[in-house]
Write an enzyme that holds these catalytic residues in place. Sequence first.
Site, PDB file in Angstrom:
ATOM      1  N   ASP A 199      -4.563 -13.019   3.173  1.00  0.00           N
ATOM      2  CA  ASP A 199      -5.781 -12.551   3.827  1.00  0.00           C
ATOM      3  C   ASP A 199      -7.049 -12.784   2.989  1.00  0.00           C
ATOM      4  OD1 ASP A 199      -4.684 -10.714   2.112  1.00  0.00           O
ATOM      5  OD2 ASP A 199      -4.647  -9.045   3.528  1.00  0.00           O
ATOM      6  N   HIS A 235      -6.185  -7.339  -0.576  1.00  0.00           N
ATOM      7  CA  HIS A 235      -6.340  -5.889  -0.799  1.00  0.00           C
ATOM      8  C   HIS A 235      -5.555  -5.470  -2.033  1.00  0.00           C
ATOM      9  CE1 HIS A 235      -6.821  -6.565   3.607  1.00  0.00           C
ATOM     10  NE2 HIS A 235      -7.908  -5.849   3.375  1.00  0.00           N
ATOM     11  N   HIS A 257       0.811  -1.229   0.000  1.00  0.00           N
ATOM     12  CA  HIS A 257       0.000   0.000   0.000  1.00  0.00           C
ATOM     13  C   HIS A 257       0.844   1.280   0.000  1.00  0.00           C
ATOM     14  CE1 HIS A 257      -3.624  -2.269   0.449  1.00  0.00           C
ATOM     15  NE2 HIS A 257      -3.310  -2.745   1.638  1.00  0.00           N
ATOM     16  N   ASP A 262      -2.589 -10.753  -2.434  1.00  0.00           N
ATOM     17  CA  ASP A 262      -3.159 -10.246  -1.176  1.00  0.00           C
ATOM     18  C   ASP A 262      -4.618  -9.851  -1.457  1.00  0.00           C
ATOM     19  OD1 ASP A 262      -2.046  -8.845   1.623  1.00  0.00           O
ATOM     20  OD2 ASP A 262      -3.769  -7.795   0.755  1.00  0.00           O
TER      21      ASP A 262
HETATM   22 ZN   LIG Z   1      -4.090  -7.358   2.658  1.00  0.00          ZN
END
Ligand SMILES: [Zn+2]
Length: 310
Positions: free
Chosen positions: A247, A166, A127, A164
């Site tokens: 995740d 996200h 991120h 991931d």
């Molecule tokens: Zn994540």
Amino acid sequence: MSTLYYYHNDFLQHDTGLGHPESPDRLSHINAALKESAFNSLKRISPQLRQDVIELIRLVHTQAMIDKVLQKVTADNYIPLDQDTLLSDGSAHAALLAVSAVCDAVEKVCNKKANNAFCAVRPPGHHAEPEKSMGFCLFNNVAIATEYARKVHNIKRIAIIDFDVHHGNGTQAVFYKNADVFYASTHEMPNYPGTGYASETGVGNIVNVPLAPGETGEQFREKYRHKILPALKRFNPDLILLSAGFDAHKDDPLASIQLVQEDYQWLTQEIMDIAKTCCNGKIISVLEGGYNLYALADCVSAHIAVLMKA
Ligand SMILES: [Zn+2]
């Protein structure tokens, strides 16, 4: 030839505060799972802080952003960089060591000292944008490793697969207009950080495949089979990096995708098969998220067991 495993106890010194999902316990659980005899041949490396680490971080991040992460934090205090990204007194050192680890892994794999590598680092990175740490991430480990491979080792074409749950907004931002770097991501939508629409395609080098809440392993595999893996093959990279977040597991508290351990094993093998045909199997896998401690340990060890079969 072997699989390298990067880990350092100082990664535990990045203290995110009581009850934070991105906790030091994540790495302790992974290490406990890797004590099994099946992992005896894993080559474990405790990374050193690289002399050139700041220079490497500057390949991706601005000096102002770097200064913010490296600011002095007292032992009894936290400094918030955003709502859920905290600096403790051990954070800067852990972040520099994480970058050092992934760059060392690139160096060793590119110099054929190993087939592939897994970096069990904290803090995670995908991120982190050029000018901003965010979403548990301080420096963008994978983006920095990619620029290091390109600019120091002259690797021309690099693919990053980000599984991931996200979206890796930071990694996408770094390479959005770079035709020599392929970035593909599967991620739950809607979920943090809100980027990663299929329409975000860069200069044809970005493949975003959003997943709807509740999607299963079979739906996840279909999307890799039909979209990401064929695009990866066409791109024909000289090196593959993985933003390896776990995740999307069904038991993860931060998302609602329904993957199980076998889905991660399947994807790892598929990527390894492609790596074998285009880049002599060269893969560097870097830990991102994964917040159910037991699922994380199971999935990371299963992922590594497949990498060890190279
Ligand atoms: Zn994540």
